[in-house]
Design a protein around this motif. Structure first.
Motif, PDB file in Angstrom:
ATOM      1  N   UNK A 242       0.834  -1.212   0.000  1.00 53.32           N
ATOM      2  CA  UNK A 242       0.000   0.000   0.000  1.00 53.32           C
ATOM      3  C   UNK A 242       0.866   1.257   0.000  1.00 53.32           C
ATOM      4  N   UNK A 243       1.941   1.221   0.827  1.00 48.03           N
ATOM      5  CA  UNK A 243       2.824   2.381   0.862  1.00 48.03           C
ATOM      6  C   UNK A 243       3.521   2.583  -0.473  1.00 48.03           C
ATOM      7  N   UNK A 244       3.896   1.495  -1.105  1.00 48.81           N
ATOM      8  CA  UNK A 244       4.549   1.616  -2.409  1.00 48.81           C
ATOM      9  C   UNK A 244       3.569   2.177  -3.445  1.00 48.81           C
ATOM     10  N   UNK A 245       2.299   1.646  -3.444  1.00 53.97           N
ATOM     11  CA  UNK A 245       1.295   2.135  -4.393  1.00 53.97           C
ATOM     12  C   UNK A 245       0.967   3.597  -4.134  1.00 53.97           C
ATOM     13  N   UNK A 248       3.712   5.785  -5.339  1.00 55.20           N
ATOM     14  CA  UNK A 248       3.713   5.912  -6.794  1.00 55.20           C
ATOM     15  C   UNK A 248       2.597   6.824  -7.280  1.00 55.20           C
ATOM     16  N   UNK A 249       1.399   6.708  -6.648  1.00 54.18           N
ATOM     17  CA  UNK A 249       0.272   7.550  -7.045  1.00 54.18           C
ATOM     18  C   UNK A 249       0.561   9.017  -6.777  1.00 54.18           C
ATOM     19  N   UNK A 250       1.124   9.310  -5.620  1.00 51.26           N
ATOM     20  CA  UNK A 250       1.467  10.694  -5.313  1.00 51.26           C
ATOM     21  C   UNK A 250       2.525  11.222  -6.269  1.00 51.26           C
ATOM     22  N   UNK A 251       3.417  10.360  -6.670  1.00 42.90           N
ATOM     23  CA  UNK A 251       4.439  10.790  -7.632  1.00 42.90           C
ATOM     24  C   UNK A 251       3.810  11.171  -8.968  1.00 42.90           C
ATOM     25  N   UNK A 252       2.828  10.368  -9.433  1.00 45.85           N
ATOM     26  CA  UNK A 252       2.153  10.667 -10.700  1.00 45.85           C
ATOM     27  C   UNK A 252       1.347  11.955 -10.592  1.00 45.85           C
ATOM     28  N   UNK A 253       0.634  12.124  -9.465  1.00 35.56           N
ATOM     29  CA  UNK A 253      -0.160  13.362  -9.286  1.00 35.56           C
ATOM     30  C   UNK A 253       0.747  14.584  -9.247  1.00 35.56           C
TER      31      UNK A 253
END
Length: 289
Positions: A242-245, A248-253
């Motif tokens: 979950x932390x990895x996902x 990654x999501x915050x990085x894309x945003x």
């Protein structure tokens, strides 16, 4: 007549026999002398009950004056903890800490410990906590001749100082007293220098020095053989995923946020224009249809 001949023959035979025996003895004696045969001497310690001959040890063979020193280099995740443990080891053996320099990732310190406990101290320092041994060096110097030389010079210098003091006691004039006192001062200075050399040698023999260097390293990773099975293992794995996902999501945003500042207003403006056109357009009448 025959009796005389018989007596003469017997006498000649006796003479020949005696001559042959004498020659045999001389020949045997000369043979023994030419062969170099010596009279047998009983040997000790060759039999089972004989006493064995033991060579005594040389005098002073074990009474050597040795000056010992060592160098150690370690790596550890926490340098300060290893430095504190090293101090405790030195003090526990009756030693002390000399020059020391400690930083976050590097520390150097000099330890003085009793010479007869040096090997044990090195073994303890080589396995401090989570540290790892990089290098270990041991140096031993024989200073027996230096100690003997300094002791002999001390004895001679003490006798010289005693003679000068005796002359000073016998001096009568001021000039004699000044001259003798100057010589006495010079010889006493040389005596003090020799005593300092003797004390320095005695100190190097009694106490050994250890130059310790500790370098910081990153903590080792977790063991690959660690068990991740069971509910707790699954929970830990899911939380990590979950932390990895989420990361990654915050990085894309974060990457598309600057573009949204332009795309969102333009999209809203297009939607508003389209809606206005639909409102203002006249609806078709039934006759037209």
């Amino acid at each position: 007549m025959r009796t005389r001949w018989r007596a003469g023959l017997v006498l000649a035979g006796v003479v020949l026999v005696l001559a042959g025996c004498s020659a045999g003895e001389n020949g045997a004696s000369s043979t023994a002398d030419s062969a170099g045969v010596a009279p047998a001497v009983p040997q000790q310690g060759t039999g089972k009950g004989g006493a064995e001959k033991v060579t005594p040890p040389q005098a002073g063979a074990t009474d050597r004056k040795l000056s010992r020193s060592a160098r150690l280099e370690l790596t550890a995740p926490k340098v300060a903890d290893v430095v504190a443990q090293a101090r405790a080891i030195a003090q526990g053996t009756g030693g002390y800490t000399g020059q020391e320099s400690t930083a976050e990732d590097l520390a150097t310190l000099n330890l003085a410990v009793p010479a007869d406990k040096l090997d044990g101290v090195l073994d303890q320092l080589s396995h401090l906590g989570s540290s790892s041994l990089v290098k270990r060096e041991l140096n031993t110097q024989d200073v027996t001749e230096q100690v003997v030389d300094v002791e002999a010079r001390l004895a001679t210098q003490r006798a010289s100082v005693a003679r000068i003091r005796a002359l000073l006691a016998q001096a009568t004039s001021v000039s004699e007293i000044a001259s003798v006192e100057s010589e006495l001062t010079s010889r006493e200075s040389a005596l003090e220098s020799l005593e300092q050399q003797r004390n320095s040698l005695a100190g190097s023999v009694a106490m050994a020095t250890v130059a310790l260097t500790i370098r910081g390293v990153a903590a080792p990773p977790a063991s690959p053989g660690e068990d991740h099975s069971g509910f707790l293992g699954g929970l830990a794995g899911g939380w990590h995923a979950f932390l990895v996902f989420g990361g990654g999501l915050l990085t894309v945003l974060g990457a598309i946020a600057p573009f949204l500042l332009f795309i969102v207003p333009l999209g809203w403006l297009g939607w508003w224009v389209h809606r206005r056109r639909r409102v203002t357009a006249p609806e078709p009448t039934p006759s037209e249809s």
